[in-house]
Scaffold this motif. Structure first.
Motif, PDB file in Angstrom:
ATOM      1  N   LEU A   1       0.825  -1.195   0.000  1.00 59.39           N
ATOM      2  CA  LEU A   1       0.000   0.000   0.000  1.00 59.39           C
ATOM      3  C   LEU A   1       0.860   1.246   0.000  1.00 59.39           C
ATOM      4  CD1 LEU A   1      -2.629  -0.974   2.717  1.00 59.39           C
ATOM      5  CD2 LEU A   1      -2.913  -1.016   0.244  1.00 59.39           C
ATOM      6  N   GLN A   2       0.402   2.247  -0.729  1.00 59.92           N
ATOM      7  CA  GLN A   2       0.966   3.589  -0.656  1.00 59.92           C
ATOM      8  C   GLN A   2      -0.191   4.515  -0.322  1.00 59.92           C
ATOM      9  OE1 GLN A   2       2.863   4.274  -4.434  1.00 59.92           O
ATOM     10  NE2 GLN A   2       4.782   3.371  -3.734  1.00 59.92           N
ATOM     11  N   PHE A   3       0.087   5.560   0.409  1.00 59.77           N
ATOM     12  CA  PHE A   3      -0.988   6.372   0.954  1.00 59.77           C
ATOM     13  C   PHE A   3      -1.024   7.784   0.382  1.00 59.77           C
ATOM     14  CE2 PHE A   3      -0.402   2.885   3.834  1.00 59.77           C
ATOM     15  CZ  PHE A   3      -1.706   2.510   4.098  1.00 59.77           C
ATOM     16  N   ASP A   4      -0.707   7.922  -0.920  1.00 54.74           N
ATOM     17  CA  ASP A   4      -0.843   9.217  -1.591  1.00 54.74           C
ATOM     18  C   ASP A   4      -2.315   9.595  -1.711  1.00 54.74           C
ATOM     19  OD1 ASP A   4       1.915   9.108  -2.001  1.00 54.74           O
ATOM     20  OD2 ASP A   4       1.668   8.168  -3.967  1.00 54.74           O
ATOM     21  N   ARG A   5      -3.133   8.602  -2.030  1.00 52.14           N
ATOM     22  CA  ARG A   5      -4.584   8.796  -2.202  1.00 52.14           C
ATOM     23  C   ARG A   5      -5.272   7.757  -1.329  1.00 52.14           C
ATOM     24  NH1 ARG A   5      -7.075   7.662  -6.619  1.00 52.14           N
ATOM     25  NH2 ARG A   5      -8.303   9.532  -6.896  1.00 52.14           N
ATOM     26  N   TYR A   6      -5.942   8.212  -0.288  1.00 48.86           N
ATOM     27  CA  TYR A   6      -6.608   7.255   0.588  1.00 48.86           C
ATOM     28  C   TYR A   6      -7.933   7.793   1.092  1.00 48.86           C
ATOM     29  CZ  TYR A   6      -5.030   9.992   4.621  1.00 48.86           C
ATOM     30  OH  TYR A   6      -4.811  10.997   5.525  1.00 48.86           O
TER      31      TYR A   6
ATOM     32  N   LEU B   1      -6.343  13.584  -2.511  1.00 46.27           N
ATOM     33  CA  LEU B   1      -7.755  13.455  -2.873  1.00 46.27           C
ATOM     34  C   LEU B   1      -8.516  14.756  -2.619  1.00 46.27           C
ATOM     35  CD1 LEU B   1      -9.044   9.919  -1.828  1.00 46.27           C
ATOM     36  CD2 LEU B   1      -9.077  10.968  -4.082  1.00 46.27           C
ATOM     37  N   ILE B   2      -8.196  15.431  -1.531  1.00 49.08           N
ATOM     38  CA  ILE B   2      -8.836  16.719  -1.245  1.00 49.08           C
ATOM     39  C   ILE B   2      -8.578  17.687  -2.391  1.00 49.08           C
ATOM     40  CG2 ILE B   2      -8.817  18.740   0.284  1.00 49.08           C
ATOM     41  CD1 ILE B   2      -8.028  16.731   2.554  1.00 49.08           C
ATOM     42  N   ASP B   3      -7.333  17.728  -2.855  1.00 47.15           N
ATOM     43  CA  ASP B   3      -6.982  18.609  -3.977  1.00 47.15           C
ATOM     44  C   ASP B   3      -7.696  18.193  -5.258  1.00 47.15           C
ATOM     45  OD1 ASP B   3      -5.313  20.031  -2.286  1.00 47.15           O
ATOM     46  OD2 ASP B   3      -3.470  19.076  -3.016  1.00 47.15           O
ATOM     47  N   GLU B   4      -7.750  16.891  -5.526  1.00 41.60           N
ATOM     48  CA  GLU B   4      -8.405  16.398  -6.744  1.00 41.60           C
ATOM     49  C   GLU B   4      -9.897  16.713  -6.747  1.00 41.60           C
ATOM     50  OE1 GLU B   4      -7.727  12.223  -7.414  1.00 41.60           O
ATOM     51  OE2 GLU B   4      -5.577  12.461  -7.087  1.00 41.60           O
ATOM     52  N   LEU B   5     -10.554  16.517  -5.624  1.00 37.28           N
ATOM     53  CA  LEU B   5     -11.992  16.755  -5.542  1.00 37.28           C
ATOM     54  C   LEU B   5     -12.317  18.246  -5.617  1.00 37.28           C
ATOM     55  CD1 LEU B   5     -12.888  14.140  -2.810  1.00 37.28           C
ATOM     56  CD2 LEU B   5     -13.552  14.053  -5.226  1.00 37.28           C
TER      57      LEU B   5
ATOM     58  N   GLN C   1     -14.804  20.627   0.892  1.00 35.87           N
ATOM     59  CA  GLN C   1     -15.455  19.879   1.978  1.00 35.87           C
ATOM     60  C   GLN C   1     -14.474  19.462   3.073  1.00 35.87           C
ATOM     61  OE1 GLN C   1     -18.783  19.341   2.309  1.00 35.87           O
ATOM     62  NE2 GLN C   1     -19.089  20.564   0.476  1.00 35.87           N
ATOM     63  N   GLY C   2     -13.167  19.575   2.814  1.00 38.26           N
ATOM     64  CA  GLY C   2     -12.179  19.285   3.842  1.00 38.26           C
ATOM     65  C   GLY C   2     -11.770  17.830   3.942  1.00 38.26           C
ATOM     66  N   LYS C   3     -10.916  17.574   4.920  1.00 41.18           N
ATOM     67  CA  LYS C   3     -10.328  16.256   5.140  1.00 41.18           C
ATOM     68  C   LYS C   3     -11.309  15.275   5.774  1.00 41.18           C
ATOM     69  CE  LYS C   3      -6.427  13.995   7.426  1.00 41.18           C
ATOM     70  NZ  LYS C   3      -5.757  13.477   6.241  1.00 41.18           N
ATOM     71  N   TYR C   4     -12.057  15.734   6.753  1.00 42.44           N
ATOM     72  CA  TYR C   4     -12.987  14.882   7.496  1.00 42.44           C
ATOM     73  C   TYR C   4     -14.408  15.176   7.032  1.00 42.44           C
ATOM     74  CZ  TYR C   4      -8.948  14.143  10.463  1.00 42.44           C
ATOM     75  OH  TYR C   4      -7.702  13.823  10.925  1.00 42.44           O
ATOM     76  N   ARG C   5     -15.129  14.108   6.671  1.00 38.16           N
ATOM     77  CA  ARG C   5     -16.466  14.287   6.115  1.00 38.16           C
ATOM     78  C   ARG C   5     -17.446  13.327   6.775  1.00 38.16           C
ATOM     79  NH1 ARG C   5     -15.267  15.706  -0.131  1.00 38.16           N
ATOM     80  NH2 ARG C   5     -13.377  16.912   0.277  1.00 38.16           N
TER      81      ARG C   5
END
Length: 132
Positions: free
Chosen positions: A41-46, A66-70, A74-78
């Motif tokens: 596993l790599q955790f660039d996108r999780y 993922l936050i940047d891509e989206l 909405q932030g990190k925690y949803r």
């Protein structure tokens, strides 16, 4: 394929998430890299699903990438609708990731990853339609 990697984690220390009662996570998405005969596993996108002691969903957390891509602010925690919207948007990637951990996934949800994502897709769609 048999994996020594576990997508389920029980916290050994207090979680840093803002979710009250956060005691465990299930990894719903991460980068998979094949090394020889194994997966790593790599955790660039999780995406982590945060749960309480009895397995209730508290919310999700996302990687910075993922936050940047989206780019939806909405932030990190949803949680709530923001969580459902994110899972719905990324359902195909989540499905492709979870298929590698279907046996472990079934021990938690009672259905394999493919069956779960199909049912979840229908439910998430209804939640989003009702929220309109």
């Amino acid at each position: 394929m048999s994996n020594a990697i576990s997508i389920i984690r029980l916290y050994q220390r207090a979680s840093r998430s803002p979710f009250t009662g956060d005691t465990s996570t299930i990894l719903l998405l991460a980068n998979l890299v094949r090394t020889d005969q194994n997966l790593a596993l790599q955790f660039d996108r999780y995406i982590y699903l945060h749960r309480d002691a009895v397995g209730r969903w508290l919310g999700i957390s996302l990687s910075n990438q993922l936050i940047d891509e989206l780019n939806d602010r909405q932030g990190k925690y949803r949680r709530g609708i923001a969580m459902v919207e994110t899972l719905y948007k990324l359902r195909e990637e989540i499905a492709m990731f979870l298929v590698h951990f279907s046996d472990e996934f079934e021990t938690v949800f009672g259905v394999d990853a493919e069956g779960w994502i199909e049912a979840a897709y229908l439910r998430w769609r209804m939640i989003l339609l009702d929220a309109e």
